[in-house]
Motif scaffolding. Structure first.
Motif, mmCIF file in Angstrom:
data_model
loop_
_atom_site.group_PDB
_atom_site.id
_atom_site.type_symbol
_atom_site.label_atom_id
_atom_site.label_comp_id
_atom_site.label_asym_id
_atom_site.label_seq_id
_atom_site.Cartn_x
_atom_site.Cartn_y
_atom_site.Cartn_z
ATOM 1 N N ALA A 101 0.492 -1.378 0.179
ATOM 2 C CA ALA A 101 -0.180 0.108 0.198
ATOM 3 C C ALA A 101 1.209 0.974 -0.202
ATOM 4 C CB ALA A 101 -0.715 0.276 1.410
ATOM 5 N N SER A 102 0.256 1.852 -0.394
ATOM 6 C CA SER A 102 0.857 3.747 -0.192
ATOM 7 C C SER A 102 1.435 3.753 0.549
ATOM 8 C CB SER A 102 0.140 4.329 -0.702
ATOM 9 O OG SER A 102 0.383 5.858 -0.391
ATOM 10 N N GLY A 103 2.870 4.474 1.441
ATOM 11 C CA GLY A 103 3.338 5.037 2.798
ATOM 12 C C GLY A 103 2.679 6.370 3.078
ATOM 13 N N ASN A 104 1.349 7.125 2.910
ATOM 14 C CA ASN A 104 0.795 7.542 2.736
ATOM 15 C C ASN A 104 -0.547 7.110 2.795
ATOM 16 O OD1 ASN A 104 2.804 10.392 3.636
ATOM 17 N ND2 ASN A 104 2.292 10.713 0.673
ATOM 18 N N PRO A 105 -1.163 7.853 3.731
ATOM 19 C CA PRO A 105 -2.553 7.100 3.383
ATOM 20 C C PRO A 105 -3.023 6.880 2.893
ATOM 21 C CG PRO A 105 -2.013 8.334 5.992
ATOM 22 C CD PRO A 105 -1.091 8.648 4.863
ATOM 23 N N GLY A 106 -4.260 6.163 2.368
ATOM 24 C CA GLY A 106 -5.138 6.901 1.036
ATOM 25 C C GLY A 106 -5.116 5.993 -0.065
ATOM 26 N N SER A 107 -3.723 5.401 -0.525
ATOM 27 C CA SER A 107 -3.887 4.634 -1.919
ATOM 28 C C SER A 107 -3.687 3.425 -1.564
ATOM 29 C CB SER A 107 -2.625 5.051 -2.768
ATOM 30 O OG SER A 107 -2.856 4.779 -4.210
ATOM 31 N N TRP A 108 -4.576 2.308 -2.090
ATOM 32 C CA TRP A 108 -4.292 1.099 -1.849
ATOM 33 C C TRP A 108 -3.017 -0.121 -3.273
ATOM 34 C CZ3 TRP A 108 -5.313 -1.528 2.053
ATOM 35 C CH2 TRP A 108 -6.190 -1.013 3.143
ATOM 36 N N GLU A 109 -2.855 1.243 -4.534
ATOM 37 C CA GLU A 109 -2.261 0.678 -5.329
ATOM 38 C C GLU A 109 -1.405 1.539 -5.472
ATOM 39 O OE1 GLU A 109 -4.911 -0.143 -8.467
ATOM 40 O OE2 GLU A 109 -6.175 -1.489 -7.393
ATOM 41 N N PRO A 110 0.099 2.272 -5.357
ATOM 42 C CA PRO A 110 1.199 2.791 -5.244
ATOM 43 C C PRO A 110 1.081 2.519 -6.559
ATOM 44 C CG PRO A 110 1.745 1.284 -3.244
ATOM 45 C CD PRO A 110 0.799 0.633 -3.377
ATOM 46 N N GLU A 111 2.182 3.418 -6.728
ATOM 47 C CA GLU A 111 3.330 3.715 -8.268
ATOM 48 C C GLU A 111 4.533 2.890 -7.610
ATOM 49 O OE1 GLU A 111 1.676 3.528 -11.538
ATOM 50 O OE2 GLU A 111 0.029 4.166 -11.052
ATOM 51 N N VAL A 112 5.213 2.247 -8.931
ATOM 52 C CA VAL A 112 6.205 0.900 -8.522
ATOM 53 C C VAL A 112 6.970 2.535 -8.194
ATOM 54 C CG1 VAL A 112 7.604 1.223 -11.030
ATOM 55 C CG2 VAL A 112 8.380 -0.343 -8.926
ATOM 56 N N ASP A 113 7.751 3.607 -8.820
ATOM 57 C CA ASP A 113 8.560 4.933 -8.255
ATOM 58 C C ASP A 113 7.426 5.498 -7.247
ATOM 59 O OD1 ASP A 113 6.687 6.104 -10.406
ATOM 60 O OD2 ASP A 113 7.609 6.310 -12.044
ATOM 61 N N SER A 114 6.665 5.862 -6.693
ATOM 62 C CA SER A 114 5.807 6.524 -5.808
ATOM 63 C C SER A 114 6.807 7.048 -4.689
ATOM 64 C CB SER A 114 4.802 5.838 -5.477
ATOM 65 O OG SER A 114 4.528 5.141 -5.019
ATOM 66 N N ARG A 115 7.821 6.457 -4.199
ATOM 67 C CA ARG A 115 8.619 6.353 -3.512
ATOM 68 C C ARG A 115 8.351 6.824 -2.180
ATOM 69 N NH1 ARG A 115 12.376 11.480 -4.107
ATOM 70 N NH2 ARG A 115 13.861 10.005 -2.862
ATOM 71 N N LYS A 116 6.735 5.975 -1.794
ATOM 72 C CA LYS A 116 6.548 5.953 -0.037
ATOM 73 C C LYS A 116 5.509 4.707 -0.498
ATOM 74 C CE LYS A 116 4.112 9.938 -1.528
ATOM 75 N NZ LYS A 116 4.482 10.513 -3.043
ATOM 76 N N TYR A 117 5.797 3.865 0.822
ATOM 77 C CA TYR A 117 5.643 2.663 0.732
ATOM 78 C C TYR A 117 5.489 1.908 1.889
ATOM 79 C CZ TYR A 117 8.601 3.087 -3.980
ATOM 80 O OH TYR A 117 8.779 3.356 -4.934
ATOM 81 N N LEU A 118 4.258 1.187 2.111
ATOM 82 C CA LEU A 118 4.237 0.289 3.386
ATOM 83 C C LEU A 118 3.957 -1.142 3.228
ATOM 84 C CD1 LEU A 118 3.203 -0.323 6.072
ATOM 85 C CD2 LEU A 118 1.313 0.487 5.801
ATOM 86 N N ALA A 119 4.539 -2.133 2.807
ATOM 87 C CA ALA A 119 4.533 -3.306 3.287
ATOM 88 C C ALA A 119 3.842 -4.134 3.717
ATOM 89 C CB ALA A 119 5.708 -3.892 2.571
ATOM 90 N N VAL A 120 3.724 -5.207 3.717
ATOM 91 C CA VAL A 120 2.303 -5.675 4.708
ATOM 92 C C VAL A 120 2.754 -7.158 4.555
ATOM 93 C CG1 VAL A 120 0.232 -6.126 6.278
ATOM 94 C CG2 VAL A 120 0.551 -4.075 5.391
ATOM 95 N N ARG A 121 3.154 -8.401 5.915
ATOM 96 C CA ARG A 121 3.140 -9.292 5.029
ATOM 97 C C ARG A 121 2.014 -10.307 4.326
ATOM 98 N NH1 ARG A 121 1.573 -13.153 9.173
ATOM 99 N NH2 ARG A 121 1.308 -12.344 11.283
ATOM 100 N N GLY A 122 1.805 -11.553 4.336
ATOM 101 C CA GLY A 122 0.701 -12.070 3.510
ATOM 102 C C GLY A 122 0.297 -12.864 5.098
ATOM 103 N N ALA A 123 -0.884 -13.122 4.850
ATOM 104 C CA ALA A 123 -1.548 -13.557 6.025
ATOM 105 C C ALA A 123 -3.182 -14.055 5.436
ATOM 106 C CB ALA A 123 -1.501 -12.250 7.077
ATOM 107 N N PRO A 124 -4.081 -14.850 6.371
ATOM 108 C CA PRO A 124 -5.616 -15.129 6.212
ATOM 109 C C PRO A 124 -6.383 -14.147 6.866
ATOM 110 C CG PRO A 124 -4.677 -15.849 8.164
ATOM 111 C CD PRO A 124 -2.836 -15.483 7.547
#
Length: 304
Positions: A258-281
């Motif tokens: 997701a985006s490192g800023n609130p609001g976007s669930w589909e950040p661009e690869v070059d957006s420079r702001k990221y929030l990675a979340v592990r796989g989970a059920p």
């Protein structure tokens, strides 16, 4: 993407990563020339440049029609396009490299239509290789060059847990962060305020995460999330070459970006702001929204 032989590209990237890894291991950080870019914390060495030259020459010979974006040859304003593009960081974790701290890697990604399609991340000091092809799963191989398992290495599917636990909230999470090289200004204030809130006790309005971790490499942080060793990784200020390969690995391991800023669930690869979340059920959406609430009104802004 279907017209490309992604398996062949994947295998080529692994071969290049191993060759580059030998070059990195042969370098003596105390004897090589180094300089800085943004400031004293933004370091570049002659080995970074030599590795990128090696990678660029190998990949351009094998795939002359593909575009190439590398950290050391990047020109401001260059954009990742829909053309198949190799996105490369020759040494992700240069600060660790110059200090002799064995948490650095080469990050080799291929993006097609601006979507990470192949990812190879290799830490030669720990002989740990993370790989993924879009739609074919993610894997980590340890010790191939050390001769484990007859020289093929110990290969494991990601995430490492066969039955990953649900994400139960930030107060049950180990969170990856980085300080970055920009140490003043509005972005730095947003980051440090979030770090403080994440760690603070709930009685004082904090999230009381288990702890924060900084591996010194965006690619390795994302791979740790893919493996399930970190629950999340929040970043602002890094570049496409820091995240492209790891993003493919994360996605194939069931994780989300997701985006490192609130609001976007589909950040661009070059957006420079990221929030990675592990796989989970369960719990991915909920923990992203919880993290965004910690950020509150703060926003990181970077030029792309």
């Amino acid at each position: 993407m279907a017209a490309l032989n992604l398996q062949e590209i994947h295998d080529t990237l692994i071969s290049v990563a191993h060759e580059a890894g030998r070059m990195m291991l042969a370098a003596n950080p105390t004897d090589i020339d180094q300089g800085t870019k943004l400031n004293s914390a933004d370091i570049v060495t002659e080995t970074d440049k030599a590795v990128e030259t090696l990678v660029s020459s190998r990949l351009s010979a094998a795939y002359p029609t593909f575009a190439f974006v590398g950290e050391e040859t990047y020109k401001p304003g260059v954009q990742v396009t829909a053309t198949p593009t190799f996105i490369v960081d020759p040494i992700d974790g240069t600060t660790n490299f110059v200090h002799g701290f064995p948490s650095a890697c080469i990050s080799l990604g291929l993006a097609v239509d601006r979507v990470p399609a192949v990812g190879v991340v290799y830490n030669p000091w720990q002989d740990t290789l993370y790989t993924a092809i879009r739609g074919q799963g993610a894997f980590v191989t340890v010790g191939a060059n050390w001769g484990l398992e007859g020289g093929s290495g110990r290969r494991s599917k990601l995430p490492l847990a066969k039955n990953p636990a649900p994400l139960a909230g930030l107060d049950r999470s180990l969170v990856g962060i980085e300080w970055g090289s920009q140490r003043d200004g509005a972005n730095y204030e947003v980051k440090t305020e979030v770090f403080k809130k994440l760690c603070a006790a709930k009685e004082s309005g904090g999230s009381m995460v288990h702890s924060l971790r900084s591996m010194g490499s965006a690619a390795l942080n994302i791979c740790a999330v893919a493996a399930g060793q970190l629950d999340l990784y929040w970043e602002g200020g890094c570049w496409a070459w820091d995240v492209c390969a790891g993003w493919c690995i994360l996605y194939e391991a069931g994780g989300i970006m997701a985006s490192g800023n609130p609001g976007s669930w589909e950040p661009e690869v070059d957006s420079r702001k990221y929030l990675a979340v592990r796989g989970a059920p369960s719990g991915q959406k909920e923990i992203v929204e919880e993290f965004w609430r910690v950020i509150g009104e703060g926003r990181m802004e970077y030029e792309t």
